[in-house]
Design a protein around this motif. Sequence first.
Motif, mmCIF file in Angstrom:
data_model
loop_
_atom_site.group_PDB
_atom_site.id
_atom_site.type_symbol
_atom_site.label_atom_id
_atom_site.label_comp_id
_atom_site.label_asym_id
_atom_site.label_seq_id
_atom_site.Cartn_x
_atom_site.Cartn_y
_atom_site.Cartn_z
ATOM 1 N N GLY A 141 11.247 4.212 -1.030
ATOM 2 C CA GLY A 141 12.593 4.704 -1.287
ATOM 3 C C GLY A 141 13.235 5.331 -0.062
ATOM 4 N N LYS A 142 12.425 5.993 0.768
ATOM 5 C CA LYS A 142 12.975 6.599 1.979
ATOM 6 C C LYS A 142 13.575 5.548 2.898
ATOM 7 C CE LYS A 142 9.769 10.532 2.029
ATOM 8 N NZ LYS A 142 8.657 11.180 2.772
ATOM 9 N N TYR A 143 12.929 4.387 2.994
ATOM 10 C CA TYR A 143 13.467 3.312 3.833
ATOM 11 C C TYR A 143 14.796 2.803 3.278
ATOM 12 C CZ TYR A 143 9.094 2.974 6.471
ATOM 13 O OH TYR A 143 8.021 3.227 7.275
ATOM 14 N N LEU A 144 14.887 2.680 1.960
ATOM 15 C CA LEU A 144 16.148 2.222 1.368
ATOM 16 C C LEU A 144 17.256 3.232 1.590
ATOM 17 C CD1 LEU A 144 14.062 0.276 -0.076
ATOM 18 C CD2 LEU A 144 15.722 0.175 -1.928
ATOM 19 N N PHE A 173 21.944 0.101 -2.242
ATOM 20 C CA PHE A 173 20.734 0.601 -1.601
ATOM 21 C C PHE A 173 20.437 2.035 -2.050
ATOM 22 C CE2 PHE A 173 21.196 -2.993 1.333
ATOM 23 C CZ PHE A 173 19.860 -3.371 1.473
ATOM 24 N N PHE A 174 21.452 2.868 -2.167
ATOM 25 C CA PHE A 174 21.238 4.224 -2.660
ATOM 26 C C PHE A 174 20.657 4.200 -4.077
ATOM 27 C CE2 PHE A 174 24.441 5.988 0.473
ATOM 28 C CZ PHE A 174 23.552 6.857 1.090
ATOM 29 N N TYR A 175 21.244 3.377 -4.931
ATOM 30 C CA TYR A 175 20.826 3.326 -6.331
ATOM 31 C C TYR A 175 19.371 2.889 -6.460
ATOM 32 C CZ TYR A 175 20.513 1.688 -11.166
ATOM 33 O OH TYR A 175 20.114 1.474 -12.459
ATOM 34 N N TYR A 176 19.024 1.792 -5.793
ATOM 35 C CA TYR A 176 17.653 1.297 -5.934
ATOM 36 C C TYR A 176 16.646 2.134 -5.161
ATOM 37 C CZ TYR A 176 19.152 -2.607 -8.708
ATOM 38 O OH TYR A 176 19.645 -3.365 -9.736
ATOM 39 N N ALA A 177 17.082 2.873 -4.151
ATOM 40 C CA ALA A 177 16.189 3.829 -3.505
ATOM 41 C C ALA A 177 15.702 4.855 -4.519
ATOM 42 C CB ALA A 177 16.908 4.519 -2.345
ATOM 43 N N GLY A 178 16.583 5.235 -5.421
ATOM 44 C CA GLY A 178 16.201 6.192 -6.445
ATOM 45 C C GLY A 178 15.239 5.642 -7.473
ATOM 46 N N TRP A 179 15.205 4.326 -7.648
ATOM 47 C CA TRP A 179 14.299 3.705 -8.609
ATOM 48 C C TRP A 179 12.894 3.492 -8.041
ATOM 49 C CZ3 TRP A 179 14.073 3.394 -13.520
ATOM 50 C CH2 TRP A 179 15.211 3.236 -14.322
ATOM 51 N N ALA A 180 12.742 3.497 -6.728
ATOM 52 C CA ALA A 180 11.496 3.021 -6.108
ATOM 53 C C ALA A 180 10.263 3.766 -6.605
ATOM 54 C CB ALA A 180 11.613 3.127 -4.584
ATOM 55 N N ASP A 181 10.374 5.061 -6.900
ATOM 56 C CA ASP A 181 9.212 5.816 -7.359
ATOM 57 C C ASP A 181 9.233 6.062 -8.865
ATOM 58 O OD1 ASP A 181 11.336 7.557 -7.391
ATOM 59 O OD2 ASP A 181 10.234 9.252 -6.520
ATOM 60 N N LYS A 182 10.050 5.301 -9.601
ATOM 61 C CA LYS A 182 10.181 5.503 -11.040
ATOM 62 C C LYS A 182 9.989 4.202 -11.819
ATOM 63 C CE LYS A 182 13.640 9.054 -10.019
ATOM 64 N NZ LYS A 182 13.715 8.722 -8.568
ATOM 65 N N LEU A 183 9.347 3.206 -11.213
ATOM 66 C CA LEU A 183 9.244 1.896 -11.855
ATOM 67 C C LEU A 183 8.494 1.964 -13.179
ATOM 68 C CD1 LEU A 183 8.451 -0.305 -8.724
ATOM 69 C CD2 LEU A 183 10.672 0.171 -9.767
ATOM 70 N N GLY A 184 7.523 2.852 -13.268
ATOM 71 C CA GLY A 184 6.772 2.983 -14.506
ATOM 72 C C GLY A 184 7.561 3.596 -15.639
ATOM 73 N N TYR A 185 8.742 4.121 -15.338
ATOM 74 C CA TYR A 185 9.581 4.763 -16.354
ATOM 75 C C TYR A 185 10.851 3.957 -16.627
ATOM 76 C CZ TYR A 185 6.489 8.499 -14.873
ATOM 77 O OH TYR A 185 5.377 9.235 -14.542
ATOM 78 N N ALA A 186 10.860 2.698 -16.194
ATOM 79 C CA ALA A 186 12.054 1.867 -16.342
ATOM 80 C C ALA A 186 12.089 1.111 -17.663
ATOM 81 C CB ALA A 186 12.135 0.870 -15.186
ATOM 82 N N GLY A 187 11.094 1.341 -18.512
ATOM 83 C CA GLY A 187 11.045 0.622 -19.778
ATOM 84 C C GLY A 187 10.605 -0.819 -19.618
ATOM 85 N N ALA A 199 0.814 -1.217 0.000
ATOM 86 C CA ALA A 199 0.000 0.000 0.000
ATOM 87 C C ALA A 199 0.843 1.261 0.000
ATOM 88 C CB ALA A 199 -0.930 -0.006 1.223
ATOM 89 N N MET A 200 2.107 1.131 0.270
ATOM 90 C CA MET A 200 2.996 2.284 0.398
ATOM 91 C C MET A 200 3.408 2.786 -0.981
ATOM 92 S SD MET A 200 6.482 2.358 2.679
ATOM 93 C CE MET A 200 5.623 1.676 4.094
ATOM 94 N N SER A 201 3.549 4.072 -1.124
ATOM 95 C CA SER A 201 4.010 4.639 -2.395
ATOM 96 C C SER A 201 5.479 4.328 -2.620
ATOM 97 C CB SER A 201 3.807 6.153 -2.401
ATOM 98 O OG SER A 201 4.700 6.777 -1.486
ATOM 99 N N GLY A 202 5.885 4.377 -3.884
ATOM 100 C CA GLY A 202 7.284 4.133 -4.198
ATOM 101 C C GLY A 202 8.200 5.142 -3.527
ATOM 102 N N ALA A 203 7.758 6.385 -3.439
ATOM 103 C CA ALA A 203 8.580 7.408 -2.799
ATOM 104 C C ALA A 203 8.809 7.091 -1.327
ATOM 105 C CB ALA A 203 7.910 8.775 -2.942
ATOM 106 N N GLU A 204 7.783 6.580 -0.662
ATOM 107 C CA GLU A 204 7.929 6.213 0.749
ATOM 108 C C GLU A 204 8.849 5.002 0.902
ATOM 109 O OE1 GLU A 204 6.847 7.710 3.631
ATOM 110 O OE2 GLU A 204 6.497 9.332 2.205
#
Length: 482
Positions: free
Chosen positions: A89-92, A133-147, A82-87
């Motif tokens: 990402g904060k944990y990562l 962890f830093f790298y994938y934290a940045g991806w967490a709210d961008k999954l729809g733009y990963a191709g 239920a958590m947003s990707g941005a949220e």
Amino acid sequence: MTTETGPRFDYAPAPESRDIARLRPSYQIFVDGAFRDGAGEAVKTIDPADEQPLAEVAEAGPSDVDDAVRAARRAYDGPWSAMSGAERGKYLFRIARAIQERGRELAVLESLDNGKPIRESRDVDIPSAAAHFFYYAGWADKLGYAGLGPAPRPLGVAGQVIPWNFPLLMAAWKIAPALAAGNTVVLKPAETTPLTALVLAEIVAEADLPPGVVNVLAGGPAIGQAIVEHDDVDKIAFTGSTEVGKIIQRTIAGTGKKVTLELGGKAANIVFDDAPIDQAVEGIVNGIFFNQGQVCCAGSRLLVQESVADEVVAALKRRLTTLRVGHPLDKNTDVGAINSAAQLARIRALTDAGEDEGATRWSPPCELPERGYWFAPTVFTDVSQAHRIAQEEIFGPVLSVLTFRTPDEAIAKANNTPYGLSAGVWTEKGSRILAMAGRLRAGVVWANTFNRFDPTAPFGGYKESGFGREGGRQGLEAYLDV
């Protein structure tokens, strides 16, 4: 001191304090956001440098696997999905920063538990784990733009089994993309190196992740098997031996589980006659003696163009006389201890086979400690393609040298192995690098370097080296329903 190769300077011991590791007498498994004793027997993890026990570790039992998977399912169905990707990402980001903050502690603990030199754990393993962890934290709210499609969805519960050669780094490779994609995790570290994974569980708890998002179960092969066979696990990620990878494939066939396997390797490091010899020698050394050669993508086969073979081997031998074999916590150490008695026995068996089959064995003069699991850096010349040391993964500081005359011969020899994980090409010609890379059956081809990794770059193999990719955008795909 002066030797035949010139002046040589002895180094005074420069040990890192083991107190930095903050070793505790005992460690527990981590299930549903809490530490607890496992249903299995407690075992002692051993320092491979002196064979002394480090700590007692509570091992999981089958009931703990059930509890961990149920906790992961509740977390997935509840707060995590239920958590947003941005949220998420904060944990990562929190985990990444905590790894950095505790980096010195984790580095010492890794070297104690694994046997690798402190320089490697301090400068490579721990920073790379945080970087993932830093790298994938940045991806967490961008999954729809990963191709990967307009609405990629997480798979659910991921069962992850990692090896002993890079314990914390492999945990980061597995956990970071899984969480970024929205999955929950049940992780089993290797039975000989559980400590940094259990400290990572402490970091997860301190980061206030919802209970059950990450579960860490120490244990032996039976626990890994129970995770793989569990009906409520949606994805299996395994790094380890080809033999176990085949068993996992047979086990999950027909179940609908998604799987990625990163298995063994027998990489060819190819040196052409126009390569910078000194640079190539450094790459050869890093390719096979980094982490005592206990690397799946190690450059364990050196293919040298015939016209420069004598020069390269002579330079390599000179360089090996400067390597320092010694205690992992000494900052001057280049080659540390082998991880376990079982692995040392395998290395000895295969090197003995190399001699029995007619290859010429050479090691630099070095004094090995009386206690612990040690093996001197070793080079075999007069090796043929039929030798076991040219075909089987040794997973130790052992290099087999073969020669070639033409690029076609180099390709044929490099690809003549059941594995296909990595390769290296050394030449001044960019066109030759591209031509060779296109023909080498290897998931990763390094050009004028070796064993270089980046979280943004995918890693994985072909043939008996497995399938699927870890790292980069491709590493997300392994944890998404696309």
